[in-house]
Write an enzyme that holds these catalytic residues in place. Structure first.
Site, short mmCIF file in Angstrom:
data_model
loop_
_atom_site.label_atom_id
_atom_site.label_comp_id
_atom_site.label_asym_id
_atom_site.label_seq_id
_atom_site.Cartn_x
_atom_site.Cartn_y
_atom_site.Cartn_z
CG ASN A 1 -3.49 -2.45 6.95
OD1 ASN A 1 -3.39 -1.87 5.86
ND2 ASN A 1 -4.52 -3.21 7.26
CE1 TYR B 1 -9.34 -3.10 0.38
CE2 TYR B 1 -8.47 -0.96 -0.28
CZ TYR B 1 -8.28 -2.21 0.29
OH TYR B 1 -7.05 -2.58 0.78
CE LYS C 1 -4.01 -2.16 2.29
NZ LYS C 1 -4.80 -2.24 3.54
CD GLU D 1 -8.58 -8.43 -4.19
OE1 GLU D 1 -7.42 -8.85 -3.98
OE2 GLU D 1 -9.42 -8.29 -3.28
CB THR E 1 -7.33 -6.29 9.50
OG1 THR E 1 -7.74 -7.42 8.72
CG2 THR E 1 -7.71 -5.01 8.79
NE ARG F 1 -2.22 -5.89 7.04
CZ ARG F 1 -3.34 -6.44 6.56
NH1 ARG F 1 -3.88 -7.48 7.18
NH2 ARG F 1 -3.91 -5.94 5.49
NE ARG G 1 -6.30 -12.39 4.29
CZ ARG G 1 -6.93 -11.21 4.36
NH1 ARG G 1 -6.67 -10.27 3.45
NH2 ARG G 1 -7.78 -10.96 5.31
CG HIS H 1 -5.03 -5.92 -0.62
ND1 HIS H 1 -6.25 -6.13 -0.03
CD2 HIS H 1 -5.04 -6.65 -1.76
CE1 HIS H 1 -6.97 -6.93 -0.81
NE2 HIS H 1 -6.26 -7.26 -1.87
CG PHE I 1 -12.99 0.98 7.57
CD1 PHE I 1 -12.62 0.49 6.32
CD2 PHE I 1 -13.66 0.13 8.44
CE1 PHE I 1 -12.90 -0.82 5.95
CE2 PHE I 1 -13.96 -1.19 8.07
CZ PHE I 1 -13.57 -1.65 6.83
#
Ligand SMILES: Nc1ncnc2c1ncn2[C@@H]1O[C@H](COP(=O)(O)OP(=O)(O)OP(=O)(O)O)[C@@H](O)[C@H]1O
Ligand SMILES: [Mg+2]
Length: 143
Positions: free
Chosen positions: A106, A43, A3, A120, A85, A96, A79, A109, A51
């Site tokens: 964070n 998203y 990100k 995606e 998250t 993270r 993941r 993604h 958020f």
């Protein structure tokens, strides 16, 4: 995807290195400034959440690095390596957990299922950007 905070904080190499060393195969990568309409589609599942607006601002605030990683159980492996998250709850040793503090910053993604990965990838890449090849160490990574 690294990100915008991860790109600005020069964490791209660190993230790529972790997935490479784990044995996943990088089949696509590019730096990309996500346009707002693509971000909103990306998203879309979060539309209406408290958020959502700040998430769209965050993901469009600077360039991201989009990647496609291939390998056995790639979705769940990635993941797990990303961590929770909310980075405050993410285990040490995860991306993270090692590099972030706040859910709104964070760093990374990752697709949460094969179906969302397909969706995606279609949103962010053209077919010709996905490269088919074999890692020279393939036999040493999978029995
Ligand atoms: N409570 C929150 N406050 C601020 N930002 C949040 C919050 N919850 C989620 N987000 C942001 O929205 C993103 C998407 O939320 P989601 O529940 O899909 O988490 P994720 O699947 O772990 O993350 P991502 O989809 O970015 O990989 C999070 O990564 C985070 O940046
Ligand atoms: Mg998600």
């Amino acid at each position: 995807m690294v990100k915008p905070d991860g790109v600005q904080r020069a964490l791209v190499g660190e993230v790529i290195s972790r997935f490479e060393k784990r044995g996943l195969k990088l089949i696509a990568v590019k730096i990309y400034r996500i346009p707002t309409d693509i971000a909103e589609r990306f998203y879309g599942e979060h539309k209406g959440k408290h958020f959502y607006d700040s998430l769209i601002r965050y993901i469009t605030s600077g360039p991201v690095v989009c990647m496609v990683w291939e390998g056995e159980e790639a979705v769940s492996v990635v993941r797990a390596m990303m961590g929770k998250t909310n980075p405050a709850e993410a285990a040490a040793g995860t991306i993270r957990g090692d590099f972030a503090l706040h859910p709104g910053r964070n760093v990374i993604h990752g697709s949460d299922s094969e179906a969302s990965a397909k969706r995606e990838i279609n949103l962010l890449f053209n077919d010709y950007e996905l490269i088919d090849y074999k890692r020279i160490d393939a036999e040493w990574l999978v029995e």
